[in-house]
Design a protein around this motif. Structure first.
Motif, short mmCIF file in Angstrom:
data_model
loop_
_atom_site.label_atom_id
_atom_site.label_comp_id
_atom_site.label_asym_id
_atom_site.label_seq_id
_atom_site.Cartn_x
_atom_site.Cartn_y
_atom_site.Cartn_z
N ALA A 56 2.90 17.55 -1.14
CA ALA A 56 2.81 16.68 -2.32
C ALA A 56 3.74 15.47 -2.17
O ALA A 56 3.42 14.37 -2.63
N MET A 57 4.90 15.67 -1.53
CA MET A 57 5.80 14.55 -1.29
C MET A 57 5.14 13.51 -0.38
O MET A 57 5.23 12.30 -0.61
N VAL A 58 4.48 14.00 0.68
CA VAL A 58 3.75 13.08 1.56
C VAL A 58 2.66 12.35 0.77
O VAL A 58 2.46 11.15 0.94
N SER A 59 1.97 13.08 -0.09
CA SER A 59 0.94 12.46 -0.92
C SER A 59 1.51 11.37 -1.82
O SER A 59 0.90 10.33 -2.04
N SER A 60 2.73 11.61 -2.33
CA SER A 60 3.34 10.64 -3.23
C SER A 60 3.66 9.33 -2.53
O SER A 60 3.66 8.26 -3.15
N TRP A 61 3.91 9.38 -1.22
CA TRP A 61 4.18 8.14 -0.48
C TRP A 61 2.98 7.20 -0.55
O TRP A 61 3.13 6.00 -0.73
N GLY A 62 1.79 7.76 -0.40
CA GLY A 62 0.60 6.94 -0.50
C GLY A 62 0.26 6.59 -1.94
O GLY A 62 -0.21 5.48 -2.23
N MET A 70 -7.23 4.30 7.74
CA MET A 70 -5.83 4.15 7.36
C MET A 70 -4.99 5.09 8.22
O MET A 70 -5.17 6.30 8.18
N ASP A 71 -4.08 4.53 9.01
CA ASP A 71 -3.26 5.37 9.87
C ASP A 71 -1.97 5.76 9.15
O ASP A 71 -1.68 5.29 8.04
N ILE A 72 -1.20 6.60 9.79
CA ILE A 72 0.01 7.12 9.15
C ILE A 72 1.08 6.04 9.00
O ILE A 72 1.91 6.09 8.11
N ILE A 95 3.11 5.15 5.59
CA ILE A 95 4.57 5.11 5.50
C ILE A 95 5.07 3.77 4.98
O ILE A 95 5.85 3.70 4.03
N PHE A 96 4.61 2.68 5.59
CA PHE A 96 5.16 1.37 5.27
C PHE A 96 4.46 0.69 4.09
O PHE A 96 5.03 -0.19 3.46
N GLY A 97 3.22 1.09 3.81
CA GLY A 97 2.54 0.57 2.63
C GLY A 97 2.22 -0.91 2.68
O GLY A 97 2.23 -1.58 1.65
N TYR A 98 1.94 -1.45 3.86
CA TYR A 98 1.69 -2.89 3.97
C TYR A 98 0.24 -3.27 3.66
O TYR A 98 -0.08 -4.45 3.51
N ARG A 99 -0.66 -2.29 3.55
CA ARG A 99 -2.04 -2.61 3.17
C ARG A 99 -2.14 -2.65 1.65
O ARG A 99 -1.49 -1.85 0.97
N PRO A 100 -2.97 -3.53 1.10
CA PRO A 100 -3.16 -3.56 -0.36
C PRO A 100 -3.69 -2.22 -0.86
O PRO A 100 -4.20 -1.40 -0.07
N PRO A 101 -3.56 -1.93 -2.15
CA PRO A 101 -4.08 -0.67 -2.70
C PRO A 101 -5.51 -0.39 -2.25
O PRO A 101 -6.36 -1.29 -2.31
#
Length: 412
Positions: free
Chosen positions: A106-112, A307-309, A313-319
């Motif tokens: 769930a923590m990993v999910s929260s990153w995205g 969408m790669d990992i 992690i970095f979230g540089y792609r738009p929503p």
């Protein structure tokens, strides 16, 4: 005469100065300055946006480093503390471990989730079978597929905590590798040189860990690699053997799927697997039904851009909204014999190709039989629950740090 010559020279000079203005289309000298100002403004805006993306990426990365340093050691230390329970009551131990494993996912999910990466689901609703045993087959486009599954299965009851993953051995060396090893996931090596041995190791692994740790769902990627790496080889193989030409998926491999079916299900005389009786190593007082379903999962990314990992992690792609399609098959419909199972698997991936082709053309998956139009449903994570899990992780890290520091001071 001299005066006439001077007038003639002045006239020529006057014409000489006028010609450049005529070639420029009578442009005023102020226009280039305006263009320069506009270009500079655009560059400044672009630089500002780039700076914000970089700053956000750095903040996210730092947070995830601290998140991993807090959560993963705490998970391991809790399990060390619970080792007496493992000896006394193994099922209770693995139940608690499964809950903490779900929290980590769930923590990993929260990153995205906080970056605006969400999931919309299509097709069959798999929640009613969350307590039954199932094999999940998924198309594989990138490392982000694993993160997408971690997110979309969070609201499927106890599926995540009772799930076993089959993934490439490279994942063993990631930050989550230690957790997966403890949980009992299987890391498989690709390539002909390792194939036969890996299937033997997989069978032994399933017999040793799947039932003893009360696993219910098992997830695998039958294509055996990422789409971009296997597409050309798969298409050449298909052309050589007169098989369907696939673009959005590749032809699946039989090995791991057949081992799972044979190991976790009882085989009937007609070559299919039974849903009525337990597997040979389950008979007795602790009898289980074995595999009941095959869940066919198709992941589709907008504009066919996986969408790669790193993006996760970095979230540089738009929503971005990732679309996940489910289709369920009763296990009694699935053959085990090699030739029939190969044909059945190929048909599933031909269907995936059709689903993805329709999605990339229309922006949605096709409707199922008996439906006028396909119905989608957003997968929603509870932000309060995510915050509570993150808070527990950091609080646990502080407690363990204090305990270990105290023990160190006492000993040294």
């Amino acid at each position: 005469m001299a005066a006439g010559l001077a007038d003639s020279r002045r006239t020529k000079w006057r014409h000489f100065r006028i010609k450049p203005v005529e070639k420029e289309g009578n442009k005023t000298p102020e226009e280039p300055k305006t263009t320069v100002r506009v270009t500079m403004a655009q560059l400044l805006d672009g630089a500002g946006e780039l700076g914000w993306v970089l700053l956000k990426s750095v903040i996210r990365f730092v947070f995830m480093v601290f998140n991993n340093c807090a959560a993963i050691p705490s998970y391991c230390l809790y399990l060390v503390l619970l080792q007496p329970l493992r000896i006394w009551d193994s099922s209770a131990f693995w139940h608690i471990e499964g809950i903490m494993f779900k929290w980590l996912l769930a923590m990993v999910s929260s990153w995205g989730w906080i970056a605006g990466y969400t999931v919309t689901e299509w097709g069959d609703d798999v929640r009613p079978i969350s307590e039954e045993e199932a094999m999940v087959i998924v198309n594989h486009q990138s490392t982000g597929d694993v993160c997408t599954l971690m997110m979309c299965l969070q609201d499927k009851g106890m599926v995540v905590q009772k799930m076993m993953w089959l993934m490439d051995h490279v994942f063993k060396y990631t930050n989550f590798g230690l957790v997966s090893l403890i949980h009992g996931d299987f890391f498989i090596r690709q390539g002909k040189a390792h194939r036969d041995k890996q299937l033997i190791y997989l069978k032994d692994h399933l017999e040793k860990y799947y039932h003893s740790r009360n696993r219910k769902w098992i997830v695998l990627f039958p294509e055996g690699g990422f789409l971009r790496k296997r597409r050309e080889t798969s298409q050449l193989f298909a052309k050589k053997h007169d098989l369907p030409h696939l673009t959005h998926v590749t032809l699946p491999r039989l090995g791991a799927t057949q081992v799972i079916l044979k190991t976790l299900s009882a085989q009937q005389e007609n070559g299919s697997v039974s849903s009525e009786s337990g597997t040979p190593n389950q008979r007795g007082d602790n009898k289980r039904k074995g595999l009941q379903w095959v869940v066919d999962v198709t992941i589709a990314y907008p504009k066919a851009r996986p969408m790669d990992i790193q993006t996760w992690i970095f979230g540089y792609r738009p929503p971005t909204v990732t679309h996940v399609h489910y289709r369920m098959y009763p296990i009694k419909e699935v053959p085990v014999e090699a030739k029939a199972l190969t044909s059945w698997l190929y048909q599933r991936f031909v269907e995936k190709e059709e689903l993805l082709t329709h999605f990339y053309d229309k922006g949605s998956f096709p409707s199922q039989d008996g439906q006028k139009e396909a119905a989608s449903r957003p997968m929603i994570l509870d932000p309060v629950w995510l915050c509570a899990i993150q808070s527990f992780a950091f609080a646990s890290a502080y407690i363990w740090y204090s305990v270990l520091q105290y023990l160190y001071c006492c000993l040294f």
